[in-house]
Design a protein around this motif. Sequence first.
Motif, PDB file in Angstrom:
ATOM      1  N   ARG A   1       0.826  -1.217   0.000  1.00 13.87           N
ATOM      2  CA  ARG A   1       0.000   0.000   0.000  1.00 13.87           C
ATOM      3  C   ARG A   1       0.856   1.261   0.000  1.00 13.87           C
ATOM      4  NH1 ARG A   1      -4.738  -1.893  -1.702  1.00 13.87           N
ATOM      5  NH2 ARG A   1      -5.531  -3.515  -0.366  1.00 13.87           N
TER       6      ARG A   1
ATOM      7  N   GLN B   1       2.006   1.903  -3.512  1.00 14.37           N
ATOM      8  CA  GLN B   1       0.889   2.398  -4.321  1.00 14.37           C
ATOM      9  C   GLN B   1       0.614   3.862  -4.017  1.00 14.37           C
ATOM     10  OE1 GLN B   1      -2.337  -0.276  -3.407  1.00 14.37           O
ATOM     11  NE2 GLN B   1      -1.841  -1.622  -5.117  1.00 14.37           N
TER      12      GLN B   1
ATOM     13  N   ARG C   1       3.376   6.047  -5.550  1.00 12.48           N
ATOM     14  CA  ARG C   1       3.201   6.148  -7.003  1.00 12.48           C
ATOM     15  C   ARG C   1       2.057   7.095  -7.349  1.00 12.48           C
ATOM     16  NH1 ARG C   1       3.410   0.263  -7.036  1.00 12.48           N
ATOM     17  NH2 ARG C   1       5.589  -0.295  -7.104  1.00 12.48           N
TER      18      ARG C   1
END
Length: 53
Positions: free
Chosen positions: A33, A36, A39
Motif C-alpha cells: 500500500r 501504491q 506512485r
Amino acid sequence: MITFLLTMAIIVAFGVFLVRGRTPAGSRDVIDRDAQRVRAELDVILGRASQHH
C-alpha cells in the motif's frame, strides 16, 4: 584485467539474479500500500508539473 572483468560480471549477474528472485514484501499475494500511495502521489505531482509547462 580479464580476471577483474569476469569477477565483476559474475558479481553483477549474481546481484541481478537475487533481485529478480525477490518479490515485494516477500510474497506475491501481499499488496504494498505504501508503494501504491507513493506512485499515486508522484503521478499527481508529475501531472501538475506537466500542466504548467
